[in-house]
Design a protein around this motif. Structure first.
Motif, PDB file in Angstrom:
ATOM      1  N   THR A  45       0.830  -1.211   0.000  1.00 11.08           N
ATOM      2  CA  THR A  45       0.000   0.000   0.000  1.00 11.08           C
ATOM      3  C   THR A  45       0.860   1.255   0.000  1.00 11.08           C
ATOM      4  O   THR A  45       2.002   1.258   0.468  1.00 11.08           O
ATOM      5  N   ILE A  46       0.279   2.322  -0.538  1.00  8.45           N
ATOM      6  CA  ILE A  46       0.872   3.660  -0.493  1.00  8.45           C
ATOM      7  C   ILE A  46      -0.095   4.552   0.266  1.00  8.45           C
ATOM      8  O   ILE A  46      -1.283   4.621  -0.074  1.00  8.45           O
ATOM      9  N   GLU A  47       0.415   5.232   1.293  1.00 10.56           N
ATOM     10  CA  GLU A  47      -0.411   6.143   2.083  1.00 10.56           C
ATOM     11  C   GLU A  47       0.107   7.568   1.932  1.00 10.56           C
ATOM     12  O   GLU A  47       1.317   7.808   2.020  1.00 10.56           O
ATOM     13  N   LEU A  48      -0.801   8.480   1.700  1.00  9.75           N
ATOM     14  CA  LEU A  48      -0.492   9.899   1.624  1.00  9.75           C
ATOM     15  C   LEU A  48      -1.301  10.604   2.697  1.00  9.75           C
ATOM     16  O   LEU A  48      -2.540  10.542   2.693  1.00  9.75           O
ATOM     17  N   THR A  83      -3.786   5.355  -0.950  1.00 13.55           N
ATOM     18  CA  THR A  83      -4.047   5.936  -2.267  1.00 13.55           C
ATOM     19  C   THR A  83      -3.331   5.144  -3.339  1.00 13.55           C
ATOM     20  O   THR A  83      -2.407   4.370  -3.062  1.00 13.55           O
ATOM     21  N   THR A  84      -3.748   5.330  -4.561  1.00 11.23           N
ATOM     22  CA  THR A  84      -3.087   4.744  -5.727  1.00 11.23           C
ATOM     23  C   THR A  84      -3.031   5.814  -6.804  1.00 11.23           C
ATOM     24  O   THR A  84      -4.042   6.441  -7.111  1.00 11.23           O
ATOM     25  N   PHE A  85      -1.848   6.025  -7.361  1.00 15.80           N
ATOM     26  CA  PHE A  85      -1.690   7.016  -8.410  1.00 15.80           C
ATOM     27  C   PHE A  85      -1.844   6.330  -9.762  1.00 15.80           C
ATOM     28  O   PHE A  85      -1.047   5.470 -10.131  1.00 15.80           O
ATOM     29  N   SER A  86      -2.860   6.720 -10.498  1.00 16.36           N
ATOM     30  CA  SER A  86      -3.119   6.086 -11.789  1.00 16.36           C
ATOM     31  C   SER A  86      -2.204   6.604 -12.889  1.00 16.36           C
ATOM     32  O   SER A  86      -2.086   5.983 -13.943  1.00 16.36           O
ATOM     33  N   SER A  87      -1.554   7.728 -12.650  1.00 16.72           N
ATOM     34  CA  SER A  87      -0.676   8.330 -13.652  1.00 16.72           C
ATOM     35  C   SER A  87       0.227   9.340 -12.974  1.00 16.72           C
ATOM     36  O   SER A  87      -0.045   9.776 -11.844  1.00 16.72           O
ATOM     37  N   PRO A  88       1.318   9.752 -13.637  1.00 14.17           N
ATOM     38  CA  PRO A  88       2.156  10.822 -13.073  1.00 14.17           C
ATOM     39  C   PRO A  88       1.381  12.101 -12.829  1.00 14.17           C
ATOM     40  O   PRO A  88       1.645  12.806 -11.850  1.00 14.17           O
ATOM     41  N   LEU A  89       0.414  12.416 -13.702  1.00 10.86           N
ATOM     42  CA  LEU A  89      -0.378  13.620 -13.508  1.00 10.86           C
ATOM     43  C   LEU A  89      -1.208  13.532 -12.234  1.00 10.86           C
ATOM     44  O   LEU A  89      -1.340  14.513 -11.487  1.00 10.86           O
ATOM     45  N   ALA A  90      -1.752  12.341 -11.956  1.00 17.51           N
ATOM     46  CA  ALA A  90      -2.526  12.153 -10.725  1.00 17.51           C
ATOM     47  C   ALA A  90      -1.635  12.344  -9.502  1.00 17.51           C
ATOM     48  O   ALA A  90      -2.054  12.940  -8.498  1.00 17.51           O
ATOM     49  N   ALA A  91      -0.408  11.841  -9.575  1.00 13.17           N
ATOM     50  CA  ALA A  91       0.529  12.020  -8.465  1.00 13.17           C
ATOM     51  C   ALA A  91       0.862  13.498  -8.276  1.00 13.17           C
ATOM     52  O   ALA A  91       0.913  13.997  -7.137  1.00 13.17           O
ATOM     53  N   GLN A  92       1.079  14.218  -9.372  1.00 11.38           N
ATOM     54  CA  GLN A  92       1.396  15.647  -9.275  1.00 11.38           C
ATOM     55  C   GLN A  92       0.247  16.428  -8.656  1.00 11.38           C
ATOM     56  O   GLN A  92       0.465  17.302  -7.800  1.00 11.38           O
TER      57      GLN A  92
END
Length: 455
Positions: free
Chosen positions: A78-81, A86-95
């Motif tokens: 898992t990734i927690e923010l 959370t899960t980032f579907s793309s670099p744009l979502a992460a940004q």
């Protein structure tokens, strides 16, 4: 030789190291085609911390960075923010979530301005048109906030130094209101005097509470900048420790899994340099003057000097990019008049360029075509579509050929460097030159140099 880098403990940023992590990874794993490259990785990154991620090549650093950046999705864990899974579907979502990544390979448009690069694809608009005044003002405000008085929003990116272009990438990350910025070997292309600019920027961001995930092979940077160090090895999490609790020798032992006797092998006393393969006698042009040197078979000669001292210009002169207008160049004892790279190749010379992407590789072609373009006798074929002659003349298996048909632009930076070297090498090559802003060194920065090798 041991890792004798000395360091003073870095003063943590306000709030750094305390409280809950802004980014938490638990049990993260990743496989590619059944091959496990990351296994059960745990990582905590706190606001204001500069957190180093280190390990040998192949340890999994880049894959982990890409998972955090949203390029890859984890196969497990898992990734927690801010405590939320959370899960980032793309670099744009992460940004948009406040997680930005500055990769080793820049993603900038050289003919556009700083502001146009910072806000590329999300330009402020007014009445359906790009509001350039607002875009420039917002960019200048970002630059001022970061203390970057040497840059202006309207400057063309192609006119900037490599260090300044690196800064533009970081400013672009900050423009997304990033709370976490990952930096993948940010000093790899910087000269020593340019590194301090990056140091100042990292410290300023850390002081504002931005979490920095910092990937580097250079121990001096790790101990100068970082509060915490995480070590990966063969896709496994080995250690996370405060920087003050480990020394350089201990870090190297943890990275390689054994006592490490030296960074470079001892010179073989049995190897004696042979005849002079390349000689310059008082050569010069508009950039350099009265340069004399000799390179013997089996010898490595380094041209050291500060940025702008003429190191790269000498290499370009040898290879005919900016031909020498006076003096003599001798290859194998015979005078040659090299007026172009094509003539240099025919004379048995090769050049590994400083900028692999812009000068050393044909990014739109396959690896096979790029290698064949060097006029290597063993792989030379007629200039037909698909380079059938090159494939037929090279003793490659079908699977190996398929791998080499990948586009050069898809290669990692290290792979690009290897192919840039291979495309300029052949069994008949007499002398090769490589240019770099900074010599690769695990123990710390060294003098920028151009290396000439004779074989």
């Amino acid at each position: 030789m041991t890792a004798t880098t000395t360091h003073e403990p870095r003063t943590p940023a306000p709030g750094g190291g305390d409280g809950e992590p802004v980014l938490r990874l638990r049990g993260v794993g990743k496989e590619f085609f059944g091959n496990s490259v990351l296994r059960d990785i745990d990582l905590d990154v706190r606001a204001g911390d500069v957190h180093a991620l280190v390990g040998e090549n192949g340890a999994g650093k880049s894959t982990l960075m890409k998972i955090i950046a949203g390029v890859h999705r984890p196969d497990g864990g898992t990734i927690e923010l801010d405590g939320q899974v959370t899960t980032f579907s793309s670099p744009l979502a992460a940004q948009h979530a406040g997680v930005s990544t500055v990769f080793q390979e820049f993603n900038l448009l050289p003919e556009r301005s700083v502001a146009e690069n910072v806000y590329l694809g999300r330009e402020p608009r007014r009445g359906g048109l790009v509001d350039r005044r607002r875009m420039n003002d917002d960019t200048d405000r970002l630059l001022a906030d970061l203390g970057l008085s040497s840059l202006a929003a309207t400057q063309r990116v192609g006119s900037l130094s490599v260090a300044q272009q690196q800064v533009v990438e970081i400013v672009k990350a900050v423009s997304y209101d990033a709370r976490i910025i990952s930096m993948d070997e940010p000093t790899a292309a910087l000269a020593d005097q340019e590194v301090e600019l990056l140091y100042e920027l990292v410290r300023r961001l850390s002081g504002r509470g931005v979490a920095i995930l910092y990937v580097s092979h250079r121990l001096k940077e790790i101990f100068d900048l970082c509060d915490t160090i995480t070590v990966l090895k063969d896709g496994n999490h080995v250690l996370t420790t405060p920087t003050v609790d480990i020394d350089p020798d201990g870090l190297v032992r943890t990275m390689v899994g054994r006592e490490f006797a030296g960074y470079f092998p001892d010179k073989d006393a049995a190897v004696v340099p042979g005849d002079v393969r390349l000689a310059l006698e008082g050569v010069g042009n508009g950039q350099v003057d009265d340069v004399t040197l000799a390179v013997r078979a089996g010898e490595i000669v380094a041209l050291a000097g500060l940025q702008g001292s003429g190191r790269t210009e000498v290499a370009h002169g040898i290879f005919g990019i900016d031909a020498f207008t006076r003096g003599r160049v001798l290859v194998g004892g015979r005078p040659v008049d090299v007026r172009s790279p094509r003539q240099a190749v025919r004379a048995g010379l090769a050049l590994v360029t400083e900028d692999r992407k812009a000068e050393g590789l044909a990014l739109g072609q396959s690896i096979l075509a790029t290698r064949g373009s060097s006029s290597t006798p063993s792989c030379r074929g007629p200039p037909t579509a698909g380079h059938a002659g090159s494939r037929a003349s090279c003793p490659r298996s079908s699977s190996s050929r398929a791998r080499r048909r990948r586009r050069s632009s898809s290669c990692r930076a290290a792979t690009s460097r290897r192919w840039s070297w291979r495309s300029g090498s052949s069994p008949t090559r007499r002398s090769s030159s490589s240019t770099s802003r900074r010599a690769a060194s695990t123990s710390g920065p060294s003098a920028p140099c151009t290396t000439s090798c004779a074989s």
